[in-house]
Design a protein around this motif. Structure first.
Motif, PDB file in Angstrom:
ATOM      1  N   LEU A  75      38.271  13.952  21.340  1.00 44.83           N
ATOM      2  CA  LEU A  75      39.581  13.449  20.916  1.00 44.83           C
ATOM      3  C   LEU A  75      39.668  13.342  19.397  1.00 44.83           C
ATOM      4  CD1 LEU A  75      40.210  10.771  23.681  1.00 44.83           C
ATOM      5  CD2 LEU A  75      41.314  13.016  23.438  1.00 44.83           C
ATOM      6  N   ARG A  76      38.573  12.931  18.744  1.00 44.26           N
ATOM      7  CA  ARG A  76      38.571  12.880  17.269  1.00 44.26           C
ATOM      8  C   ARG A  76      38.710  14.279  16.694  1.00 44.26           C
ATOM      9  NH1 ARG A  76      34.614   8.893  18.040  1.00 44.26           N
ATOM     10  NH2 ARG A  76      32.934  10.397  17.692  1.00 44.26           N
ATOM     11  N   ARG A  77      38.014  15.237  17.278  1.00 43.87           N
ATOM     12  CA  ARG A  77      38.084  16.631  16.806  1.00 43.87           C
ATOM     13  C   ARG A  77      39.499  17.185  16.978  1.00 43.87           C
ATOM     14  NH1 ARG A  77      36.757  20.563  13.529  1.00 43.87           N
ATOM     15  NH2 ARG A  77      36.578  22.583  14.513  1.00 43.87           N
ATOM     16  N   GLN A  78      40.103  16.887  18.125  1.00 41.04           N
ATOM     17  CA  GLN A  78      41.461  17.350  18.369  1.00 41.04           C
ATOM     18  C   GLN A  78      42.429  16.754  17.349  1.00 41.04           C
ATOM     19  OE1 GLN A  78      42.955  16.716  22.320  1.00 41.04           O
ATOM     20  NE2 GLN A  78      45.019  17.268  21.761  1.00 41.04           N
ATOM     21  N   ALA A  79      42.283  15.465  17.067  1.00 41.23           N
ATOM     22  CA  ALA A  79      43.156  14.820  16.084  1.00 41.23           C
ATOM     23  C   ALA A  79      42.969  15.454  14.709  1.00 41.23           C
ATOM     24  CB  ALA A  79      42.871  13.324  16.031  1.00 41.23           C
ATOM     25  N   HIS A  80      41.725  15.757  14.361  1.00 40.37           N
ATOM     26  CA  HIS A  80      41.449  16.401  13.078  1.00 40.37           C
ATOM     27  C   HIS A  80      42.083  17.795  13.020  1.00 40.37           C
ATOM     28  CE1 HIS A  80      39.304  17.832   9.550  1.00 40.37           C
ATOM     29  NE2 HIS A  80      38.893  18.867  10.266  1.00 40.37           N
ATOM     30  N   LEU A  81      41.932  18.560  14.093  1.00 39.14           N
ATOM     31  CA  LEU A  81      42.511  19.910  14.123  1.00 39.14           C
ATOM     32  C   LEU A  81      44.036  19.873  14.059  1.00 39.14           C
ATOM     33  CD1 LEU A  81      40.208  21.648  16.766  1.00 39.14           C
ATOM     34  CD2 LEU A  81      40.235  22.011  14.288  1.00 39.14           C
ATOM     35  N   GLU A  82      44.650  18.920  14.759  1.00 40.91           N
ATOM     36  CA  GLU A  82      46.107  18.804  14.714  1.00 40.91           C
ATOM     37  C   GLU A  82      46.578  18.422  13.319  1.00 40.91           C
ATOM     38  OE1 GLU A  82      47.163  16.110  17.883  1.00 40.91           O
ATOM     39  OE2 GLU A  82      46.956  17.673  19.409  1.00 40.91           O
ATOM     40  N   ALA A  83      45.850  17.537  12.643  1.00 46.64           N
ATOM     41  CA  ALA A  83      46.204  17.168  11.274  1.00 46.64           C
ATOM     42  C   ALA A  83      46.057  18.372  10.347  1.00 46.64           C
ATOM     43  CB  ALA A  83      45.332  16.008  10.796  1.00 46.64           C
ATOM     44  N   SER A  84      44.987  19.135  10.524  1.00 45.97           N
ATOM     45  CA  SER A  84      44.781  20.336   9.710  1.00 45.97           C
ATOM     46  C   SER A  84      45.886  21.356   9.949  1.00 45.97           C
ATOM     47  CB  SER A  84      43.427  20.974  10.024  1.00 45.97           C
ATOM     48  OG  SER A  84      42.384  20.114   9.673  1.00 45.97           O
ATOM     49  N   LEU A  85      46.280  21.518  11.205  1.00 42.76           N
ATOM     50  CA  LEU A  85      47.351  22.452  11.534  1.00 42.76           C
ATOM     51  C   LEU A  85      48.671  22.009  10.900  1.00 42.76           C
ATOM     52  CD1 LEU A  85      48.285  24.967  13.054  1.00 42.76           C
ATOM     53  CD2 LEU A  85      48.606  23.525  15.070  1.00 42.76           C
TER      54      LEU A  85
END
Length: 175
Positions: A75-85
């Motif tokens: 979930l942390r990785r997904q949040a990071h990827l969404e922020a990067s996107l």
């Protein structure tokens, strides 16, 4: 929300439901093991079955802790990827807006150029903007003229070149 994000959220929800079921099972087994030890008392040493049950229960508890850790990391990785996107989208939009200004596009032309980049047809752009197709075609021709291109493909190519170039973001217009 993006399609892949919805899938990831479904997977996370599925894992959470599975972990909840495992927690209920673990509570049952821990309670059962404690009860068995209380019944057997000091004779617990002679009961191999009780040791196996204890080991299985501890394994289940450790698996739940491991899964919880993996889920939290996911979930942390997904949040990071969404922020990067989101940052990348904003950067691309900034580059496009900068190029639209260099081309001298009007606000309406910028709007239509954005729809063009997103792949909408002339009819779809007209419908989205609530205007006639002829009006959209007029704006498209103006965009082509101002950008020095002849068609949608060349406009997209110019913008992609601008986005992909490091350092100087300006793209010379075609002659």
């Amino acid at each position: 929300m993006a399609f892949s994000s919805r899938i990831s959220r479904r997977k996370a929800a599925g894992l959470l439901i599975l972990m909840t079921a495992q927690v209920f099972c673990a509570v049952f087994f821990v309670t059962d093991v404690i009860s068995d030890y209380q019944e057997v008392g000091v004779d617990a040493v002679a009961h191999t079955h009780l040791y196996i049950e204890t080991l299985a229960t501890l394994s289940l508890v450790l698996a739940i802790l491991f899964e919880g850790n993996v889920l939290a990391k996911m979930l942390r990785r997904q949040a990071h990827l969404e922020a990067s996107l989101n940052n990348a989208r904003a950067a691309v939009q900034d580059i496009m807006d900068e190029q639209f200004e260099k081309w001298g596009l009007t606000p309406s032309e910028q709007d239509i150029a954005t729809f063009l980049v997103k792949g909408f047809s002339t009819a779809e752009i007209a419908e989205l903007r609530g205007s006639a197709e002829g009006t959209v075609k007029t704006h498209l021709n103006s965009i082509y003229r101002k950008s020095g291109s002849r068609n949608r493909t060349e406009v997209l190519s110019l913008l992609l070149d601008c986005i992909m170039v490091t350092g100087d973001k300006s793209v010379p217009t075609q002659a």
